[in-house]
Write an enzyme that holds these catalytic residues in place. Structure first.
Site, PDB file in Angstrom:
ATOM      1  N   GLU A 199       0.870  -1.168   0.000  1.00 52.67           N
ATOM      2  CA  GLU A 199       0.000   0.000   0.000  1.00 52.67           C
ATOM      3  C   GLU A 199       0.915   1.227   0.000  1.00 52.67           C
ATOM      4  O   GLU A 199       1.805   1.330   0.853  1.00 52.67           O
ATOM      5  CB  GLU A 199      -0.894  -0.003   1.247  1.00 52.67           C
ATOM      6  CG  GLU A 199      -1.845   1.166   1.224  1.00 52.67           C
ATOM      7  CD  GLU A 199      -2.795   1.213   2.414  1.00 52.67           C
ATOM      8  OE1 GLU A 199      -2.778   0.304   3.257  1.00 52.67           O
ATOM      9  OE2 GLU A 199      -3.552   2.199   2.478  1.00 52.67           O
ATOM     10  N   ARG A 224       5.033 -12.841   9.772  1.00 53.38           N
ATOM     11  CA  ARG A 224       5.664 -11.535   9.545  1.00 53.38           C
ATOM     12  C   ARG A 224       7.074 -11.577  10.086  1.00 53.38           C
ATOM     13  O   ARG A 224       7.368 -12.369  10.973  1.00 53.38           O
ATOM     14  CB  ARG A 224       4.943 -10.446  10.350  1.00 53.38           C
ATOM     15  CG  ARG A 224       3.583 -10.097   9.913  1.00 53.38           C
ATOM     16  CD  ARG A 224       3.025  -9.050  10.868  1.00 53.38           C
ATOM     17  NE  ARG A 224       3.456  -7.707  10.498  1.00 53.38           N
ATOM     18  CZ  ARG A 224       2.884  -6.995   9.536  1.00 53.38           C
ATOM     19  NH1 ARG A 224       1.895  -7.492   8.833  1.00 53.38           N
ATOM     20  NH2 ARG A 224       3.302  -5.781   9.269  1.00 53.38           N
ATOM     21  N   LYS A 246       4.183   0.673   9.485  1.00 51.15           N
ATOM     22  CA  LYS A 246       4.290   1.970   8.814  1.00 51.15           C
ATOM     23  C   LYS A 246       3.744   3.089   9.690  1.00 51.15           C
ATOM     24  O   LYS A 246       4.281   4.185   9.713  1.00 51.15           O
ATOM     25  CB  LYS A 246       3.567   1.910   7.470  1.00 51.15           C
ATOM     26  CG  LYS A 246       4.469   1.332   6.388  1.00 51.15           C
ATOM     27  CD  LYS A 246       3.799   1.352   5.045  1.00 51.15           C
ATOM     28  CE  LYS A 246       2.937   0.128   4.897  1.00 51.15           C
ATOM     29  NZ  LYS A 246       2.317  -0.009   3.588  1.00 51.15           N
TER      30      LYS A 246
HETATM   31  P1  ATP Z   1       2.543  -2.222   8.005  1.00 48.94           P
HETATM   32  O1  ATP Z   1       1.912  -2.958   9.131  1.00 48.94           O
HETATM   33  O2  ATP Z   1       3.981  -1.955   8.190  1.00 48.94           O
HETATM   34  O3  ATP Z   1       1.785  -1.009   7.593  1.00 48.94           O
HETATM   35  P2  ATP Z   1       1.305  -3.610   5.890  1.00 48.94           P
HETATM   36  O4  ATP Z   1       1.140  -5.066   5.938  1.00 48.94           O
HETATM   37  O5  ATP Z   1       0.117  -2.773   6.102  1.00 48.94           O
HETATM   38  O6  ATP Z   1       2.520  -3.241   6.818  1.00 48.94           O
HETATM   39  P3  ATP Z   1       1.526  -3.415   3.064  1.00 48.94           P
HETATM   40  O7  ATP Z   1       2.071  -2.315   2.252  1.00 48.94           O
HETATM   41  O8  ATP Z   1       0.093  -3.701   3.005  1.00 48.94           O
HETATM   42  O9  ATP Z   1       1.983  -3.150   4.562  1.00 48.94           O
HETATM   43  O10 ATP Z   1       2.375  -4.729   2.816  1.00 48.94           O
HETATM   44  C1  ATP Z   1       2.715  -5.229   1.556  1.00 48.94           C
HETATM   45  C2  ATP Z   1       3.114  -6.673   1.729  1.00 48.94           C
HETATM   46  O11 ATP Z   1       4.205  -6.788   2.629  1.00 48.94           O
HETATM   47  C3  ATP Z   1       1.982  -7.484   2.316  1.00 48.94           C
HETATM   48  O12 ATP Z   1       1.892  -8.710   1.609  1.00 48.94           O
HETATM   49  C4  ATP Z   1       2.395  -7.708   3.731  1.00 48.94           C
HETATM   50  O13 ATP Z   1       1.879  -8.901   4.230  1.00 48.94           O
HETATM   51  C5  ATP Z   1       3.920  -7.730   3.635  1.00 48.94           C
HETATM   52  N1  ATP Z   1       4.520  -7.323   4.894  1.00 48.94           N
HETATM   53  C6  ATP Z   1       4.337  -6.176   5.563  1.00 48.94           C
HETATM   54  N2  ATP Z   1       5.023  -6.171   6.726  1.00 48.94           N
HETATM   55  C7  ATP Z   1       5.667  -7.361   6.797  1.00 48.94           C
HETATM   56  C8  ATP Z   1       6.536  -7.975   7.752  1.00 48.94           C
HETATM   57  N3  ATP Z   1       6.879  -7.353   8.878  1.00 48.94           N
HETATM   58  N4  ATP Z   1       7.010  -9.201   7.475  1.00 48.94           N
HETATM   59  C9  ATP Z   1       6.683  -9.837   6.336  1.00 48.94           C
HETATM   60  N5  ATP Z   1       5.871  -9.327   5.396  1.00 48.94           N
HETATM   61  C10 ATP Z   1       5.363  -8.104   5.617  1.00 48.94           C
HETATM   62 MG    MG Z   2      -1.631  -3.256   4.591  1.00 50.19          MG
END
Ligand code: ATP
Ligand code: MG
Length: 557
Positions: free
Chosen positions: A35, A261, A271
């Site tokens: 995102e 994760r 984020k």
């Molecule tokens: P955040 O919680 O940091 O905002 P998010 O999951 O909302 O992370 P996205 O931009 O939606 O962030 O993530 C893109 C991809 O990266 C998704 O498939 C998500 O599952 C993966 N991802 C995000 N954070 C992690 C993590 N700490 N470990 C492994 N994969 C991750």
């Molecule tokens: Mg997300």
């Protein structure tokens, strides 16, 4: 770097092997779906290496798709930084980057299809009412009074939503699934909401936006994604993912698989929290070298290969755990130990005058000495270092007197200057506070690359010529937080380490005068460093990537 070794197998690769063997799929298509509401962090690197790594290893493809259904929080700067970071990590996406918003028209049509099948309805309940009727984990929910509105009426309402006739928060489109499902996400989830927001890709075309759960699975299907890899918190949502795909008319049936994760000690990987660190100015920006963002880690001096290696070492499992920072650090240390040229830099300098060195008038100075760039790799060549009458050494490499354990220089004990001669201290000058300002020494001209005849000298210290060396700033980094799991603390920002950045001013050897940004070195005995982007010819700045040894492990001994 041991990167030529194949990536290890894991449960997802076993599923793919099975799907290819059974003929369910002919090839593998994955996607990385960030995102664009922040910068990528090391957790995303894990997801990037997983998705792009699988595509590479199976001769498949991996799409980069921006999951952009939240226009309020997203922007084009984040889009660009994400593209840059994925490229920097060494991966190439399939064709042009994609956006969920590319599919807004199709998504709208699929929503109509659900309404027509009696599987979606426009709900005018207030947010409080919706919450009340949803029930709890132990208590079933109740149907909304709008659940049985006729198809025709729902179509009209949804069209009006699209036309901007309803205010934000007054209504939403909900999937009609099961208000008593044990999975909360199946209790008639919202799939469209009204939002009058400008979108970085679609401008002002839409005032309704689809929700993540509705958008993601359909985008996967449209792109022909075979294995949709995500993190464990989406486990329950898999029911909804499958429900949407089953109930719309689309050929492709992607499957979602969840793995854990990445959680890393002494940092935060969310984020929202990273934005807070930037906005409240706890750090100097998204690319502050203390940040766990890809941009920060890059500026710190990590290489793409070291991050890929880290992702390989941590593996892919279904077990949530906390990875030690030392895992990440050992990846870059192992790489730079082999690849980084050696140089000398004095971080906390004190002046040494070599009294028997021929003085300037004799035009002997400096004496240029050839020094190897790497102790074990002749192919890395050598460079010239300047030996002069006045040099800098590290303040703590000298003590007036010390016990036998102190291997460096004292008034009684000589020391070898790395790549040069053995010197012996005679006396010191001090300032009014009693701090040593100058150490007066003699050198033994017979000791270049040779032991002195009579005395044994064990210690070796690094040094820099005072007249030829270049002044430099050193940024020494430590953990950004004092708590191993700051996110577990009520106020994570209160556990910020006040000493996470220590700035020192010292000197580097003359060969570093024309260093390039991002060039990496081992400064002998002090660590691996990387030239910062703010570095200029007359103000050299070096960021310490990592110390030579894991000093944290030592504390535990
Ligand atoms: P955040 O919680 O940091 O905002 P998010 O999951 O909302 O992370 P996205 O931009 O939606 O962030 O993530 C893109 C991809 O990266 C998704 O498939 C998500 O599952 C993966 N991802 C995000 N954070 C992690 C993590 N700490 N470990 C492994 N994969 C991750
Ligand atoms: Mg997300």
């Amino acid at each position: 770097m041991a990167e030529t070794e194949p990536r290890p197998s894991n449960f997802i690769r076993q599923i793919i092997d099975k799907d290819l063997a059974s003929g369910l799929h002919e090839s593998v298509h994955t996607r990385f779906p960030p995102e664009p509401n922040g910068y990528l962090h090391i957790g995303h690197a894990k997801a990037i290496c997983l998705n792009f790594g699988i595509a590479q290893d199976y001769n498949g493809t991996c799409n980069l798709r921006f999951d952009d259904t939240n226009p309020d929080k997203e922007n084009i700067d984040f889009v660009n930084s994400i593209k840059q970071d994925v490229k920097w990590l060494g991966f190439t996406w399939n064709g042009k980057e994609r956006y969920s918003s590319d599919y807004f028209d199709q998504l709208y049509d699929f929503a109509i299809e659900l309404i027509e099948k009696g599987l979606a309805y426009v709900d005018f309940s207030s947010p409080e009412q919706v919450r009340e009727l949803r029930g709890t984990l132990t208590e079933a929910g109740k149907n909304s009074p709008y659940r049985d509105t006729s198809v025709q009426e729902n179509l009209t309402h949804f069209e009006k939503m699209k036309a901007g006739e309803y205010k934000e928060g007054t209504c939403s489109l909900r999937a009609k699934i099961d208000m008593s499902s044990p999975f909360m996400c199946m209790r008639d989830p919202v799939i469209y909401r009204v939002k009058f927001a400008h979108h970085h890709q679609t401008g002002d075309k839409w005032c309704i936006y689809p929700m993540y759960d509705f958008t993601h699975c359909i985008s996967d299907a449209i792109e022909g994604i075979t294995h949709s890899l995500c993190t464990l918190e989406f486990q329950d949502n898999r029911r909804l993912y499958d429900w949407v795909i089953e109930n719309i008319t689309i050929d492709c049936v992607p499957r979602q698989y969840e793995s854990s994760r990445l959680n890393l000690e002494y940092t935060v990987l969310s984020k929202r929290k990273l934005i807070q660190l930037v906005e409240e100015e706890h750090v100097q920006g998204w690319d502050d070298p203390r940040m766990p963002t890809i941009a920060g880690i890059k500026r710190r001096g990590y290489t793409p290969a070291s991050i890929r290696e880290f992702c390989k070492r941590i593996g892919v499992t279904k077990m949530d755990n906390m990875v030690e920072m030392s895992m990440l650090e050992s990846c870059i240390r192992d790489e730079l130990n082999v690849s980084a040229p050696r140089r000398m830099a004095v971080i906390d300098p004190v002046k040494v005058v070599i009294e028997n060195f021929p003085s300037d008038e004799n035009q002997n100075e400096p004496e240029w000495i050839e020094a190897p760039n790497h102790p074990n790799d002749e192919n890395m060549g050598s460079r010239k270092i300047a030996f002069t009458k006045e040099i800098w050494i590290e303040r703590d490499d000298f003590r007036e007197s010390a016990n036998k354990k102190f291997k460096r220089m004292t008034l009684d004990k000589g020391v070898r200057l790395r790549n040069a001669y053995v010197i012996y201290a005679n006396r010191v000058d001090k300032d009014e506070q009693g701090n040593i300002t100058t150490i007066f020494c003699e050198y033994d001209p017979q000791t270049l690359g040779k032991d002195p005849l009579e005395r044994k000298v064990k210690g070796v210290i690094h040094w820099v010529s005072a007249s030829q060396g270049k002044p430099a700033q050193f940024n020494l980094y430590d953990r950004l937080f004092t708590h191993p799991n700051p996110a577990s603390q009520e106020d994570f920002a209160s556990t910020i380490n006040p000493d996470s950045l220590v700035v020192k001013n010292g000197y580097v050897e003359p060969s570093l005068g024309n260093v390039k940004v991002q060039e990496r070195f081992q400064f002998e005995r002090t660590g691996y460093f990387c030239a910062d982007e703010a570095s200029k010819q007359d103000t050299l700045i070096f960021n310490r990537t990592v110390e030579l040894r894991d000093t944290w492990a030592k504390i535990g001994d």
